[in-house]
Design a protein around this motif. Structure first.
Motif, PDB file in Angstrom:
ATOM      1  N   GLU A   1       0.832  -1.196   0.000  1.00 12.91           N
ATOM      2  CA  GLU A   1       0.000   0.000   0.000  1.00 12.91           C
ATOM      3  C   GLU A   1       0.870   1.249   0.000  1.00 12.91           C
ATOM      4  N   ARG A   2       0.388   2.276  -0.671  1.00  8.14           N
ATOM      5  CA  ARG A   2       0.997   3.595  -0.537  1.00  8.14           C
ATOM      6  C   ARG A   2       0.241   4.309   0.572  1.00  8.14           C
ATOM      7  N   ILE A   3       0.946   4.596   1.694  1.00  8.55           N
ATOM      8  CA  ILE A   3       0.253   5.141   2.864  1.00  8.55           C
ATOM      9  C   ILE A   3       0.441   6.636   3.002  1.00  8.55           C
ATOM     10  N   ASP A   4       1.323   7.213   2.192  1.00 10.48           N
ATOM     11  CA  ASP A   4       1.507   8.659   2.247  1.00 10.48           C
ATOM     12  C   ASP A   4       2.198   9.111   0.971  1.00 10.48           C
ATOM     13  N   GLY A   5       1.943  10.339   0.575  1.00 15.64           N
ATOM     14  CA  GLY A   5       2.584  10.895  -0.602  1.00 15.64           C
ATOM     15  C   GLY A   5       2.095  12.308  -0.842  1.00 15.64           C
ATOM     16  N   ASN A   6       2.903  13.092  -1.534  1.00 18.66           N
ATOM     17  CA  ASN A   6       2.500  14.455  -1.830  1.00 18.66           C
ATOM     18  C   ASN A   6       3.099  14.916  -3.144  1.00 18.66           C
ATOM     19  N   GLU A   7       2.728  16.097  -3.568  1.00 18.26           N
ATOM     20  CA  GLU A   7       3.155  16.609  -4.859  1.00 18.26           C
ATOM     21  C   GLU A   7       4.626  17.009  -4.882  1.00 18.26           C
ATOM     22  N   SER A   8       5.264  17.089  -3.728  1.00 23.81           N
ATOM     23  CA  SER A   8       6.673  17.477  -3.691  1.00 23.81           C
ATOM     24  C   SER A   8       7.613  16.312  -3.984  1.00 23.81           C
ATOM     25  N   GLY A   9       7.061  15.153  -4.298  1.00 27.23           N
ATOM     26  CA  GLY A   9       7.887  14.014  -4.680  1.00 27.23           C
ATOM     27  C   GLY A   9       8.233  13.065  -3.565  1.00 27.23           C
ATOM     28  N   VAL A  10       7.566  13.171  -2.400  1.00 30.23           N
ATOM     29  CA  VAL A  10       7.794  12.260  -1.281  1.00 30.23           C
ATOM     30  C   VAL A  10       6.692  11.205  -1.273  1.00 30.23           C
ATOM     31  N   ALA A  11       7.080   9.928  -1.164  1.00 27.63           N
ATOM     32  CA  ALA A  11       6.107   8.844  -1.144  1.00 27.63           C
ATOM     33  C   ALA A  11       6.553   7.766  -0.166  1.00 27.63           C
ATOM     34  N   LEU A  12       5.607   7.222   0.603  1.00 28.94           N
ATOM     35  CA  LEU A  12       5.891   6.185   1.589  1.00 28.94           C
ATOM     36  C   LEU A  12       5.023   4.967   1.285  1.00 28.94           C
ATOM     37  N   TYR A  13       5.674   3.808   1.165  1.00 29.05           N
ATOM     38  CA  TYR A  13       4.969   2.556   0.888  1.00 29.05           C
ATOM     39  C   TYR A  13       5.152   1.596   2.061  1.00 29.05           C
ATOM     40  N   GLU A  14       4.116   0.798   2.310  1.00 33.64           N
ATOM     41  CA  GLU A  14       4.156  -0.170   3.408  1.00 33.64           C
ATOM     42  C   GLU A  14       3.812  -1.556   2.890  1.00 33.64           C
ATOM     43  N   LEU A  15       4.599  -2.535   3.313  1.00 29.59           N
ATOM     44  CA  LEU A  15       4.376  -3.929   2.956  1.00 29.59           C
ATOM     45  C   LEU A  15       4.114  -4.725   4.221  1.00 29.59           C
ATOM     46  N   LYS A  16       3.056  -5.546   4.192  1.00 33.38           N
ATOM     47  CA  LYS A  16       2.742  -6.430   5.311  1.00 33.38           C
ATOM     48  C   LYS A  16       2.583  -7.852   4.783  1.00 33.38           C
ATOM     49  N   PRO A  17       3.125  -8.846   5.516  1.00 35.46           N
ATOM     50  CA  PRO A  17       3.077 -10.227   5.025  1.00 35.46           C
ATOM     51  C   PRO A  17       1.656 -10.775   5.008  1.00 35.46           C
ATOM     52  N   LEU A  18       1.335 -11.529   3.972  1.00 35.32           N
ATOM     53  CA  LEU A  18       0.034 -12.185   3.891  1.00 35.32           C
ATOM     54  C   LEU A  18      -0.036 -13.370   4.847  1.00 35.32           C
ATOM     55  N   ASP A  19       1.113 -13.999   5.090  1.00 34.01           N
ATOM     56  CA  ASP A  19       1.213 -15.099   6.060  1.00 34.01           C
ATOM     57  C   ASP A  19       2.020 -14.599   7.248  1.00 34.01           C
ATOM     58  N   ALA A  20       1.382 -13.877   8.153  1.00 32.83           N
ATOM     59  CA  ALA A  20       2.082 -13.214   9.250  1.00 32.83           C
ATOM     60  C   ALA A  20       2.755 -14.207  10.195  1.00 32.83           C
ATOM     61  N   GLU A  21       2.185 -15.380  10.379  1.00 40.93           N
ATOM     62  CA  GLU A  21       2.729 -16.334  11.343  1.00 40.93           C
ATOM     63  C   GLU A  21       4.110 -16.847  10.943  1.00 40.93           C
ATOM     64  N   ASN A  22       4.375 -16.938   9.650  1.00 45.26           N
ATOM     65  CA  ASN A  22       5.633 -17.501   9.173  1.00 45.26           C
ATOM     66  C   ASN A  22       6.561 -16.461   8.559  1.00 45.26           C
ATOM     67  N   ALA A  23       6.265 -15.183   8.746  1.00 39.79           N
ATOM     68  CA  ALA A  23       7.045 -14.123   8.118  1.00 39.79           C
ATOM     69  C   ALA A  23       8.193 -13.683   9.004  1.00 39.79           C
ATOM     70  N   THR A  24       9.310 -13.299   8.391  1.00 35.05           N
ATOM     71  CA  THR A  24      10.451 -12.760   9.123  1.00 35.05           C
ATOM     72  C   THR A  24      10.165 -11.345   9.590  1.00 35.05           C
ATOM     73  N   PHE A  25       9.491 -10.562   8.746  1.00 36.07           N
ATOM     74  CA  PHE A  25       9.193  -9.173   9.061  1.00 36.07           C
ATOM     75  C   PHE A  25       7.690  -8.969   9.195  1.00 36.07           C
ATOM     76  N   ALA A  26       7.293  -8.190  10.190  1.00 32.10           N
ATOM     77  CA  ALA A  26       5.887  -7.853  10.368  1.00 32.10           C
ATOM     78  C   ALA A  26       5.480  -6.669   9.495  1.00 32.10           C
ATOM     79  N   ARG A  27       6.460  -5.834   9.143  1.00 28.35           N
ATOM     80  CA  ARG A  27       6.171  -4.637   8.362  1.00 28.35           C
ATOM     81  C   ARG A  27       7.460  -4.144   7.709  1.00 28.35           C
TER      82      ARG A  27
END
Length: 225
Positions: A142-168
């Motif tokens: 998901e893109r969770i933040d962004g603006n016209e000045s060229g800054v953008a923040l994306y977030e990834l979350k595992p679909l299989d949270a129980e077996n994932a190395t990273f939560a976010r």
């Protein structure tokens, strides 16, 4: 426990960034029409023939305490060549000549050599390789933040949270260049990799990706399995 987490995760970020910052996408940096966050990330992570930058890396505990600061610089070039140098608080070099990865710890007078192949299967490596469509099979994007000045923040979350190395995993872009990579585990501990003065396609000195173990160093051959 925090120190172990920092060492493992930041080393992964450093290693995969060195391998993957430059990839097989168009070298002219062109950005094609986008269709949602998956396609946006694919376009933003388009590669170049080579790159260099300074970096700062550190960890944050679940309470927000900062630890294990380090800094240095890296140089990378396609295919699979890089030199990652940590200068503070201690010296370490990680060099890939395309065939082998060399890890040099001067304080220990020790060099570890491992094969360069088979090192690109982690989530950070897939991100920085631009393998976003494949990554979307394992993570929501998901893109969770962004603006016209060229800054953008994306977030990834595992679909299989129980077996994932990273939560976010979060990726920050400024002017279409990645400037921060943040990885959070299930305990809320985060590792941060911040890039400074990123330059694409710089002039590189001859032999920058060669490594010869210093005389007197112990050389450990890691099969990488």
């Amino acid at each position: 426990m925090l120190k172990s987490f920092v060492t493992k995760t930041l080393a992964t970020a450093a290693f995969t960034l060195g391998v993957s910052t430059v990839n097989a996408a168009p070298a002219d940096g062109a950005v094609y029409p986008v269709d949602g966050p998956v396609k946006e990330l694919s376009n933003l992570l388009s590669g170049h023939a080579s790159a260099k930058a300074d970096f700062t890396q550190f960890a944050l505990s679940s309470d927000g305490d900062r630890a294990e600061d380090s800094s240095g610089y890296f140089v990378v070039a396609r295919p699979n060549r890089f030199r990652w140098v940590t200068e503070a608080p201690f010296m370490q070099e990680i060099v890939s000549d395309g065939d082998y990865i060399w890890i040099h710890d001067p304080d220990l007078e020790q060099v570890t050599r491992k094969p360069a192949t088979g090192q690109n299967n982690s989530a950070p490596a897939m991100i920085l390789n631009g393998q976003i469509e494949q990554l979307s099979e394992r993570f929501s994007i998901e893109r969770i933040d962004g603006n016209e000045s060229g800054v953008a923040l994306y977030e990834l979350k595992p679909l299989d949270a129980e077996n994932a190395t990273f939560a976010r995993i979060r990726l920050l872009f400024e002017q279409q260049r990645i400037t921060e990579l943040s990885m959070e585990d299930s305990l809320g501990q985060r590792s941060m990799l911040v890039l400074h003065d990123l330059e694409y396609d710089p002039e590189l000195p001859e032999g920058v990706f060669e490594f010869i173990p210093p005389e007197g160093s112990d050389v450990i051959l890691d099969p990488g399995q």
